[in-house]
Design a protein around this motif. Structure first.
Motif, PDB file in Angstrom:
ATOM      1  N   VAL A  12     -24.147  31.102 -23.262  1.00 14.15           N
ATOM      2  CA  VAL A  12     -25.211  32.091 -23.310  1.00 14.15           C
ATOM      3  C   VAL A  12     -24.788  33.145 -23.914  1.00 14.15           C
ATOM      4  N   THR A  13     -25.830  34.116 -24.477  1.00 14.19           N
ATOM      5  CA  THR A  13     -25.606  35.320 -25.106  1.00 14.19           C
ATOM      6  C   THR A  13     -25.418  36.352 -23.946  1.00 14.19           C
ATOM      7  N   LEU A  14     -24.514  37.221 -24.147  1.00 19.50           N
ATOM      8  CA  LEU A  14     -24.036  38.196 -23.195  1.00 19.50           C
ATOM      9  C   LEU A  14     -24.329  39.687 -23.611  1.00 19.50           C
ATOM     10  N   ASP A  15     -24.776  40.745 -23.110  1.00 20.08           N
ATOM     11  CA  ASP A  15     -24.697  41.969 -23.434  1.00 20.08           C
ATOM     12  C   ASP A  15     -23.715  42.664 -22.413  1.00 20.08           C
ATOM     13  N   VAL A  16     -22.551  42.947 -22.947  1.00 21.89           N
ATOM     14  CA  VAL A  16     -21.677  43.684 -22.341  1.00 21.89           C
ATOM     15  C   VAL A  16     -21.598  45.026 -22.393  1.00 21.89           C
ATOM     16  N   PRO A  17     -21.533  46.082 -21.190  1.00 19.68           N
ATOM     17  CA  PRO A  17     -21.582  47.219 -21.382  1.00 19.68           C
ATOM     18  C   PRO A  17     -20.426  47.897 -22.260  1.00 19.68           C
ATOM     19  N   ASP A  18     -20.874  48.909 -23.140  1.00 25.83           N
ATOM     20  CA  ASP A  18     -20.116  49.576 -24.068  1.00 25.83           C
ATOM     21  C   ASP A  18     -19.756  48.862 -25.311  1.00 25.83           C
ATOM     22  N   ARG A  19     -20.364  47.572 -25.665  1.00 29.08           N
ATOM     23  CA  ARG A  19     -20.201  46.950 -26.648  1.00 29.08           C
ATOM     24  C   ARG A  19     -21.589  46.637 -27.370  1.00 29.08           C
ATOM     25  N   PRO A  20     -21.498  46.989 -28.750  1.00 30.13           N
ATOM     26  CA  PRO A  20     -22.791  46.768 -29.433  1.00 30.13           C
ATOM     27  C   PRO A  20     -23.159  45.473 -29.619  1.00 30.13           C
ATOM     28  N   GLU A  21     -22.225  44.584 -30.141  1.00 27.38           N
ATOM     29  CA  GLU A  21     -22.428  43.341 -30.510  1.00 27.38           C
ATOM     30  C   GLU A  21     -22.527  42.404 -29.534  1.00 27.38           C
ATOM     31  N   PRO A  22     -23.267  41.421 -29.670  1.00 22.96           N
ATOM     32  CA  PRO A  22     -23.609  40.197 -28.731  1.00 22.96           C
ATOM     33  C   PRO A  22     -22.346  39.442 -28.435  1.00 22.96           C
ATOM     34  N   VAL A  23     -22.113  39.020 -27.162  1.00 23.33           N
ATOM     35  CA  VAL A  23     -21.114  38.164 -26.755  1.00 23.33           C
ATOM     36  C   VAL A  23     -21.196  36.747 -26.211  1.00 23.33           C
ATOM     37  N   THR A  24     -20.451  35.917 -26.686  1.00 23.29           N
ATOM     38  CA  THR A  24     -20.753  34.572 -26.059  1.00 23.29           C
ATOM     39  C   THR A  24     -19.982  34.312 -24.720  1.00 23.29           C
ATOM     40  N   GLY A  25     -20.664  33.783 -23.726  1.00 20.62           N
ATOM     41  CA  GLY A  25     -20.187  33.546 -22.410  1.00 20.62           C
ATOM     42  C   GLY A  25     -20.370  32.127 -22.071  1.00 20.62           C
ATOM     43  N   THR A 395     -22.395  34.497 -37.724  1.00 25.59           N
ATOM     44  CA  THR A 395     -23.087  33.078 -37.660  1.00 25.59           C
ATOM     45  C   THR A 395     -23.634  33.036 -36.244  1.00 25.59           C
ATOM     46  N   ILE A 396     -25.040  32.515 -36.281  1.00 26.79           N
ATOM     47  CA  ILE A 396     -25.597  32.375 -34.988  1.00 26.79           C
ATOM     48  C   ILE A 396     -25.993  30.806 -34.989  1.00 26.79           C
ATOM     49  N   VAL A 397     -25.855  30.428 -33.517  1.00 27.91           N
ATOM     50  CA  VAL A 397     -25.977  28.912 -33.235  1.00 27.91           C
ATOM     51  C   VAL A 397     -27.129  29.012 -32.124  1.00 27.91           C
ATOM     52  N   PHE A 398     -28.091  28.016 -32.459  1.00 28.41           N
ATOM     53  CA  PHE A 398     -28.910  27.900 -31.464  1.00 28.41           C
ATOM     54  C   PHE A 398     -28.612  26.954 -30.381  1.00 28.41           C
ATOM     55  N   ASN A 399     -29.376  27.070 -29.303  1.00 27.88           N
ATOM     56  CA  ASN A 399     -29.157  26.202 -27.843  1.00 27.88           C
ATOM     57  C   ASN A 399     -29.416  24.861 -28.043  1.00 27.88           C
ATOM     58  N   GLU A 400     -30.275  24.568 -29.101  1.00 29.17           N
ATOM     59  CA  GLU A 400     -30.751  23.371 -29.491  1.00 29.17           C
ATOM     60  C   GLU A 400     -31.543  23.443 -30.880  1.00 29.17           C
ATOM     61  N   GLN A 551     -31.278  39.560 -27.290  1.00 29.69           N
ATOM     62  CA  GLN A 551     -32.453  39.515 -26.298  1.00 29.69           C
ATOM     63  C   GLN A 551     -33.373  37.995 -27.023  1.00 29.69           C
ATOM     64  N   THR A 552     -32.682  37.406 -27.917  1.00 25.74           N
ATOM     65  CA  THR A 552     -33.420  36.142 -28.355  1.00 25.74           C
ATOM     66  C   THR A 552     -32.697  34.950 -27.629  1.00 25.74           C
ATOM     67  N   PRO A 553     -33.839  34.485 -26.793  1.00 21.58           N
ATOM     68  CA  PRO A 553     -33.350  33.270 -25.719  1.00 21.58           C
ATOM     69  C   PRO A 553     -32.925  32.068 -26.655  1.00 21.58           C
ATOM     70  N   THR A 554     -33.300  31.899 -27.747  1.00 21.42           N
ATOM     71  CA  THR A 554     -32.861  30.568 -28.592  1.00 21.42           C
ATOM     72  C   THR A 554     -31.549  30.703 -29.098  1.00 21.42           C
ATOM     73  N   VAL A 555     -30.966  31.801 -28.800  1.00 24.28           N
ATOM     74  CA  VAL A 555     -29.477  31.844 -29.709  1.00 24.28           C
ATOM     75  C   VAL A 555     -28.694  31.987 -28.511  1.00 24.28           C
ATOM     76  N   THR A 556     -27.596  30.885 -28.612  1.00 19.25           N
ATOM     77  CA  THR A 556     -26.607  30.632 -27.493  1.00 19.25           C
ATOM     78  C   THR A 556     -25.251  31.090 -27.939  1.00 19.25           C
ATOM     79  N   SER A 557     -24.948  31.496 -29.224  1.00 16.62           N
ATOM     80  CA  SER A 557     -23.791  31.740 -29.622  1.00 16.62           C
ATOM     81  C   SER A 557     -23.925  32.710 -31.025  1.00 16.62           C
ATOM     82  N   VAL A 558     -23.216  33.822 -30.804  1.00 14.33           N
ATOM     83  CA  VAL A 558     -23.082  34.760 -32.206  1.00 14.33           C
ATOM     84  C   VAL A 558     -21.611  34.734 -32.542  1.00 14.33           C
TER      85      VAL A 558
END
Length: 708
Positions: A12-25, A395-400, A551-558
């Motif tokens: 899933v894509t995470l929004d970690v505090p104090d980190r502007p870029e998306p994180v993969t969890g 690079t963005i990867v979709f969940n499907e 906030q894009t639900p179809t993106v699973t990894s950045v």
């Protein structure tokens, strides 16, 4: 099978505090109530999740430390198209993620990727998998055949969309750790062997000179009835004393270096506890090996001591016999000065000693070249992988897989200057009886962000109707360009296709298969379906893009190229400085030891000769040239040999690093050769200066006195 456990695993894509870029969890389900499970977690801090609390998670300790997460902090995540906040209640470690890395990364990036454990009911419900699973772990009963179990599992799970089972040996974390242990085992044999050989050589020349200077004492002892055995044991005691003192110093230094190496590995491998332990047996074994090498090196000198008859030993050592050198016999003496002839004659008089000195210095040069080879190849990898092959910013990867219209939606994302979609399809590649499972990647044939190269860095165009394999994968399958590859697709309708291998590409990390994205879409009998995209992004718009992707639900990894490069450089900088320092010290000790001992013993042996030269009119500088010129000549000969030997050692290291996970080509820069040359010359100059001080204090009267 002895034990089987099912679970839910999703990225899933995470929004970690104090980190502007998306994180993969990576969310992994665990039982609501704590109980023993396969790949059980170890809670290093905090507590286990509470049953019924769908927002509680455990996070990997490395991820928490890298992102400064405290117990009780919340992380926002897009879980199955819903924005949800997860509360951290504990830090955990797992044997499954000792090396916490996601597929496609070069090194662990704990800021951008982390593993999280969540209650089974909460995670399954969130992804509409209540009562279902998408991941299985199992153990085998004693005597079970892993290959047969994997075959049966694939058959059973094929109707349900199974992508293929694999043994623990192929598990990513296990592979990295196993390869690292294998490399350490090899280094633990090669490096000590080199240093023990040099130490044995130095002890041999030192003890040989000691025997010569104590000829009369040996004669007196034998005259009083001491036997050969007693004389030999006397000198062996001297060797044992040196070796035991060296073992004591080496043991202390080894324990300190071992602790430092242990701390270094803790930065990359996540163990609950990694203790540096040295058993008494290991210490005694290393001392015995080093002492044995010392005794072996001194054996020749001790043999010479016990072989001296008393009457012969009472007489002074017969003077050396000099004869015309080969160059003089060929008529080249006119090109040599008197000092040059003296140097050449003395070297030719003791060819074995000269060759051993050359070998010792050459080994020191080779150690420097081979040691810096890894740094050179890392710089090369950075240049090829990030400046030529992977030029995307994000690079963005979709969940499907997404339909063709997603191409246009990607291009409209904030700050996107250029986008190249790609398609990945899980498949089993088969040629004859050999198979390998991986994802075939479909790329745009006219793309600019992802490029393919051969081993000479010539660009390779994607074929219209075939496949390209990395050279290592083609080697493992035993297939050559022009032969037909069977592709068993593991998703969708699972078609089986026969595709020609058009060529091979040279990549240093992982194994890959590439096709034209349009040809891959046709193979799957689908439209312009894509799995993700490579993006070139305006740096000023990155924050807006990150907010959108979070906030894009179809993106699973950045995946962020800049983050990968930064982590890569930090790791290289940390390890390069320590390794280079150690190598410089070791190589300098070898060079200094060989040159200084050889020159010091030559001064002791030839003191009478040098004093005579001083009396008949040679200056201090000239006799210094006579003595040190021999060592200079040996060093000059040894340096090119050492550079060649270092190239050969680097070649062996390149073969050792030729694995499925990564390959290191044989690349050595001119800077490395220059570095080895400078360090060797500095060590040689330092030893020469110390010998020069001894020459300045040479007592001409004392050394000219004949022994009665």
């Amino acid at each position: 099978m002895a034990q089987v456990q099912t679970r839910v695993v999703v990225d899933v894509t995470l929004d970690v505090p104090d980190r502007p870029e998306p994180v993969t969890g990576r969310l992994i389900s665990i039982p609501e109530q704590q109980m023993p499970i396969l790949n059980d977690i170890h809670i290093s801090q905090g507590r286990y999740i509470e049953a019924g609390r769908s927002d509680e998670v455990l996070v990997s300790q490395a991820f928490a430390e890298a992102n400064h997460l405290e117990l009780g902090d919340t992380i926002a995540a897009v879980i199955n198209r819903r924005w949800q906040r997860l509360r951290v209640v504990g830090y955990a470690l797992s044997p499954e993620y000792v090396y916490e890395i996601r597929a496609g990364d070069f090194l662990p990036d704990n800021e951008q990727f982390g593993v999280m454990w969540m209650g089974r009911d909460a995670l399954a419900t969130a992804f509409n998998l209540d009562g279902a699973f998408n991941d299985i772990t199992l153990t085998l009963a004693p005597g079970a055949n892993p290959d047969e179990v994997i075959f049966r599992l694939d058959q059973i799970l094929e109707p349900y969309g199974g992508l293929g089972a694999y043994d623990r040996e192929d598990q990513l974390s296990h592979r990295f750790l196993d390869d690292e242990i294998s490399q350490l085992r090899t280094q633990a044999v090669i490096i000590p062997t080199i240093f023990l050989a040099i130490a044995a050589f130095l002890l041999n020349i030192l003890l040989s000179r000691l025997v010569i200077t104590q000829r009369d004492q040996i004669a007196v002892l034998k005259a009083f009835g001491y036997g050969n055995g007693a004389i030999g044991i006397h000198f062996l005691k001297f060797v044992l004393l040196i070796s035991l003192l060296g073992a004591a110093i080496g043991t202390g230094a080894g324990l300190w270096l071992g602790q430092a190496l242990n701390q270094l590995y803790m930065q990359f491998f996540q163990f609950p506890l990694l203790e540096y332990q040295v058993s008494v047996g290991m210490l005694l074994g290393t001392i015995a090996i080093s002492t044995g090498a010392a005794v072996l090196g001194a054996f020749g000198a001790v043999k010479k001591a016990v072989a001296l008859p008393p009457a012969e030993a009472m007489r002074p050592e017969p003077p050396a016999t000099f004869r015309r050198t080969i160059m003089e016999q060929l008529g080249f003496q006119q090109f040599l000065s008197p000092v040059g002839r003296i140097i050449l004659r003395n070297l030719e008089r003791k060819p074995i000693k000269a060759m051993l000195s050359i070998a010792g210095i050459a080994v020191a040069v080779a150690v420097l070249v081979a040691g810096r080879y890894v740094s050179d190849v890392m710089d090369y990898l950075m240049d090829v992988q990030f400046d030529r092959a992977q030029r995307e910013d994000v690079t963005i990867v979709f969940n499907e897989p997404r339909p063709a219209q997603a191409r246009y939606e990607i291009a409209q994302l904030p700050g996107v200057l250029y986008a190249e979609p790609f398609r990945t399809v899980a498949a089993e590649l088969q040629f004859e009886h050999r198979t390998y499972k991986l994802a075939i990647t479909g790329l745009e044939p006219t793309g600019e962000l992802r490029n393919l190269f051969d081993r000479h860095l010539n660009p390779i165009d994607l074929p219209l109707d075939g496949v390209l394999l990395t050279s290592k994968l083609a080697e493992m399958l035993g297939i050559q360009p022009g032969q037909i590859l069977t592709v068993n697709v593991l998703e969708g309708a699972k078609p089986v296709r026969q595709i020609p291998l058009i060529g091979v590409v040279d990549e240093m990390v992982g194994l890959s298969a590439y096709m034209d994205i349009h040809a891959l879409n046709q193979l799957m009998r689908e439209g312009g379906t894509i799995s993700g995209a490579y993006l070139a992004v305006d740096a000023l718009e990155l924050d807006r893009l990150y907010d959108q992707l979070k906030q894009t639900p179809t993106v699973t990894s950045v995946l962020l190229r800049e983050s990968t490069i930064r982590r890569f450089r930090e790791t290289i900088t940390e390890t390069r400085g320590a390794i280079t320092s150690i190598l410089v010290v070791f190589a300098s000790v070898i060079t200094f030891g060989v040159i200084y001992n050889a020159a010091r013993i030559a001064l002791s042996e030839r003191g009478r000769e040098l004093a005579t030269l001083r009396i008949i009119g040679f200056s201090r500088l000239q006799i210094a040239v006579v003595l040190l010129g021999e060592q200079a000549a040996l060093t000059i000969v040894a340096i090119p040999l050492g550079l060649l030997l270092g190239y050969g050692l680097a070649g062996l290291m390149s073969l050792a690093f030729d694995t499925e996970l990564y390959r290191l080509p044989l690349v050595i820069s001119r800077t490395t050769y220059g570095f080895a040359l400078v360090v060797t010359l500095i060590a040689a100059l330092a030893s020469g200066l110390m010998i020069g001080r001894h020459l300045d204090r040479l007592d001409l009267i004392a050394v000219l006195k004949s022994r009665e």
